[in-house]
Scaffold this active site. Structure first.
Site, mmCIF file in Angstrom:
data_model
loop_
_atom_site.group_PDB
_atom_site.id
_atom_site.type_symbol
_atom_site.label_atom_id
_atom_site.label_comp_id
_atom_site.label_asym_id
_atom_site.label_seq_id
_atom_site.Cartn_x
_atom_site.Cartn_y
_atom_site.Cartn_z
ATOM 1 N N TYR A 150 16.031 8.930 20.566
ATOM 2 C CA TYR A 150 17.164 9.549 21.259
ATOM 3 C C TYR A 150 18.096 8.474 21.813
ATOM 4 O O TYR A 150 19.170 8.264 21.328
ATOM 5 C CB TYR A 150 16.684 10.486 22.360
ATOM 6 C CG TYR A 150 17.803 11.313 22.943
ATOM 7 C CD1 TYR A 150 18.280 12.421 22.258
ATOM 8 C CD2 TYR A 150 18.417 10.969 24.139
ATOM 9 C CE1 TYR A 150 19.338 13.181 22.764
ATOM 10 C CE2 TYR A 150 19.471 11.711 24.662
ATOM 11 C CZ TYR A 150 19.921 12.813 23.968
ATOM 12 O OH TYR A 150 20.973 13.557 24.462
ATOM 13 N N SER B 99 21.129 15.748 18.372
ATOM 14 C CA SER B 99 22.219 15.612 19.329
ATOM 15 C C SER B 99 22.632 14.139 19.405
ATOM 16 O O SER B 99 23.061 13.568 18.413
ATOM 17 C CB SER B 99 21.792 16.169 20.687
ATOM 18 O OG SER B 99 22.896 16.350 21.528
ATOM 19 N N ASP C 293 26.692 26.375 17.506
ATOM 20 C CA ASP C 293 26.484 25.248 18.418
ATOM 21 C C ASP C 293 27.805 24.923 19.107
ATOM 22 O O ASP C 293 28.725 24.396 18.493
ATOM 23 C CB ASP C 293 25.973 24.028 17.647
ATOM 24 C CG ASP C 293 25.517 22.899 18.570
ATOM 25 O OD1 ASP C 293 25.865 22.952 19.774
ATOM 26 O OD2 ASP C 293 24.817 21.996 18.103
ATOM 27 N N HIS D 245 22.661 25.006 19.827
ATOM 28 C CA HIS D 245 22.230 23.611 19.918
ATOM 29 C C HIS D 245 20.710 23.467 19.921
ATOM 30 O O HIS D 245 20.196 22.369 19.779
ATOM 31 C CB HIS D 245 22.817 22.981 21.185
ATOM 32 C CG HIS D 245 22.837 21.493 21.176
ATOM 33 N ND1 HIS D 245 23.485 20.756 20.209
ATOM 34 C CD2 HIS D 245 22.272 20.580 22.013
ATOM 35 C CE1 HIS D 245 23.336 19.457 20.463
ATOM 36 N NE2 HIS D 245 22.601 19.325 21.539
#
Length: 713
Positions: free
Chosen positions: A479, A559, A643, A678
């Site tokens: 991430y 993301s 999203d 999302h």
């Protein structure tokens, strides 16, 4: 400075891909129109040929989505073991799950799922009874299970509840106010609420936040002025009182309000980005009391944990990158009057309150360590946890002397423990009956060296007895942003990967919150490349130490992690066999033009900030860095058509560019989930289908014609 020059030129392209050496059928990508759109930044022209895909309401975009999905599912349907993966996921997922019980008024509530229900059900029982009944069943909210329960807040005495729902995964919410006893709505539904909690003032009404409804598409139009409202029961939403955010001086992208547990104060937090906030306090026990600033700038993160009378307990990273807790009197709450209560240490702390105590949860190399303090600042004890992993949930009302926390790690399913705040004793409250033997797997933490010499921690999990011969299918997940910490946690999907002989590796990249503000700031703006370098170095470590090799490595992230995958695969396409970017931020020059994207500028910067920032963003932005003549890895892009956090246009444009320029034989596909957002609230059935597709695609493109470990099914 930026200007846009747009003329439309239709160029139909039909790109054929030869049969991949590992696949049994050829791909013909859909014809994707190009337009002659050019943006000009500081005198530099940037072409954007797929700008038209940003229009989520157009028939052309809808047709493109259908064509891409047809190609993708035609491909996935031919993977011989895809159904076997789905069956194993369903079997493993089919166990009862429960959350920690919590009391509100005369009742105790628990979230439960009997196995494969798309959404968790809320159960209710009298505090003096063991008989449970269904209180709210989100599975009945919509036929396809895509309307989810997004939040639930009870009034002071527990007689009323305001619960929010999300339709199709959207961040826009509706709030329904219900009488707990009759379970019937008591007034009209509140609508058009976004990025908001609900905080009650006694039993009279509640505070919530939202934006003005945007012009154009609510799924992609920019929203940048958040406002705090008070809704008084029995009145129409159009008459709700604007509390904060209505003036140019109060313009913020994120505004939240919450009432202290004693009902005495309203606390307001206001932010222009995802990091840093102003903080205000208002005495709502007095008519027309002033709004008093606690912190009047965006240079730090601060929140009011609790209060005892007029003494405020504040969690902050002001002059404390790893955070600390301070106290101050509400009458003069500015930072110059703060006194350290729980001082900063070498480890990041996340404090919470319950049972009349403050719990300080520390992260030591991404592992939980919890200490209990009284309200005088005295250390009561260090909480004895069940093992090495992640503990969460040390929160509750002051009067609750028994609280619950969950514990998990990468190979141990999450269990719930009951904790006595007076004695410090923990006892197992609930353990999942899952068809997975965690004793067969092991995790260990390593520290590897990134490009600039920084040591990065990584936890690697695999089946005991795995031979380090470079041939193990490996999922590298990352991430690296927004101060978010990746801590050890079990997931059913990862368990299926591990059962197939897979290795699961998670590095704690810079940009995250594992080591406080300095760690976060080392991966933002013009230091963002550090994050990609950390991820690349993790992959290299796994290969150098024979966990895997290029032919058996997949990289995955969602993301901001989708950006990570996109940047890594465009910078080092030779490094991995498979790339799996999910709901990624792929166009770094335009991310701030959609929904709440401008609020991410603390981490990313924007192309309008300066010529230097523009050049830096353009230098790694995935959409702008796909090159002709390059052999890219097998890629499965995933996104949702609803999203409105990271709009699907990011993924659409990335996939279109990659399909047009792919020089190798590896497939480039995009899987677009319809009526999905999302990720939050996604039905379990859709999660299972998507995971089977992702794992099937990954193993198939690593050369597997059958499952590596078929006996698990």
């Amino acid at each position: 400075m930026r200007k846009i020059v747009t003329t439309v030129v239709v160029i139909s392209t039909l790109i054929a891909c030869d049969t991949d050496k590992k696949n049994d059928f050829a791909l013909k990508y859909p014809a994707t129109k190009k337009v002659d759109t050019v943006d000009v930044y500081f005198g530099h022209e940037v072409k954007d040929p797929y700008r038209w895909l940003e229009d989520d309401r157009s028939k052309e975009t809808e047709d493109w989505v259908k064509a891409e999905n047809k190609l993708t599912f035609d491909y996935l349907n031919k993977i011989p073991f895809r159904d076997s993966l789905k069956q194993r996921l369903e079997k493993l997922w089919n166990y009862e799950k429960t959350g920690a019980p919590f009391k509100r008024g005369d009742y105790t509530y628990t979230y439960k799922n009997n196995g494969l229900q798309d959404q968790y059900v809320v159960y209710q029982k009298k505090n003096d009874s063991d008989e449970e009944t269904v209180f709210l069943d989100p599975n009945t909210f919509s036929k396809d299970g895509t309307t989810s329960l997004a939040g639930m807040s009870f009034s002071k005495n527990g007689s009323l509840v305001a619960y929010s729902i999300s339709e199709g995964g959207s961040d826009w919410r509706k709030v329904i106010i219900m009488d707990v006893a009759t379970r019937k709505p008591i007034e009209d539904t509140l609508v058009d609420i976004k990025f908001s909690g609900v905080s009650w003032k006694e039993n009279e009404g509640f505070y919530y936040s939202s934006y003005d409804k945007p012009k154009g598409s609510e799924l992609s139009a920019k929203t940048d002025q958040h406002k705090l409202y008070y809704h008084k029961l029995g009145t129409a939403q159009k008459n709700d009182q604007l509390i904060f955010g209505g003036t140019p001086e109060e313009k913020n992208r994120y505004v939240g309000g919450y009432v202290t547990e004693d009902g005495h104060y309203l606390i307001i937090s206001a932010s222009v980005s995802t990091t840093g906030n102003k903080l205000f306090i208002k005495d709502i026990s007095k008519e027309n009391s002033p709004l008093i600033p606690i912190v009047d700038n965006y240079d730090s993160n601060s929140s009011v944990l609790d209060n005892v009378g007029s003494t405020l307990y504040i969690a902050t990273n002001l002059n404390a990158p790893n955070e600390k807790v301070v106290t101050v009197d509400a009458k003069n709450p500015s930072p110059k009057n703060w006194k350290d209560f729980i001082p900063e240490t070498n480890f990041v702390v996340s404090p919470s309150t319950a049972g009349g105590y403050i719990f300080a949860s520390y992260l030591k190399d991404a592992i939980s360590n919890v200490k209990q303090y009284d309200y005088n600042g005295k250390l009561v004890r260090e909480v004895t946890l069940p093992g090495i992993g992640s503990a969460s949930g040390f929160g509750g009302k002051k009067e609750e002397k028994k609280l619950y926390y969950s514990f998990t790690n990468y190979s141990t399913p999450g269990s719930i423990y009951k904790y006595d705040v007076e004695t410090g004793n923990s006892e197992l409250f609930w353990k999942p009956a899952i068809d997975f033997n965690s004793d067969n797997f092991e995790s260990h933490q390593v520290f590897y060296t990134s490009k600039d010499g920084t040591k990065i921690p990584m936890i690697i999990t695999y089946k005991k007895g795995t031979q380090l011969n470079g041939k193990n299918p490996t999922m590298l997940y990352g991430y690296g942003g927004f101060n978010i910490s990746l801590t050890p946690a079990f997931s059913v999907t990862n368990a299926v990967w591990l059962e197939q002989g897979g290795i699961y590796a998670v590095p704690n990249l810079r940009g995250g919150g594992e080591y406080g503000k300095a760690w976060h700031d080392a991966g933002i703006k013009t230091k963002k490349q550090n994050v990609f370098d950390d991820f690349i170095a993790a992959a290299q470590y796994l290969m150098d130490n024979k966990y895997t090799s290029k032919e058996f490595l997949a990289i995955r992230g969602g993301s901001n992690g989708g950006l990570l995958v996109g940047a890594t695969m465009t910078q080092r396409p030779d490094l991995m066999q498979v790339a799996l970017p999910a709901v990624g931020v792929m166009d770094m020059l335009r991310y701030n033009k959609f929904t709440a994207g401008a609020g991410w500028a603390y981490d990313y910067g924007t192309a309008e900030d300066s010529e230097e920032m523009f050049e830096y963003l353009k230098g790694y932005s995935p959409v702008q860095n796909i090159k002709e003549g390059v052999k890219y890895p097998a890629t499965l892009v995933t996104t949702g058509d609803h999203d409105d956090r990271v709009v699907p246009a990011h993924s659409f444009k990335f996939a279109a560019e990659l399909q047009a320029k792919q020089a190798g034989d590896a497939p480039v596909l995009i899987r677009i989930e319809t009526n999905a957002g999302h990720g939050a609230g996604t039905p379990i059935s859709k999660t299972i289908e998507q995971t089977a597709d992702i794992f099937g695609f990954t193993l198939y493109n690593m050369g597997f014609k059958s499952l590596p470990n078929p006996e698990t099914n």
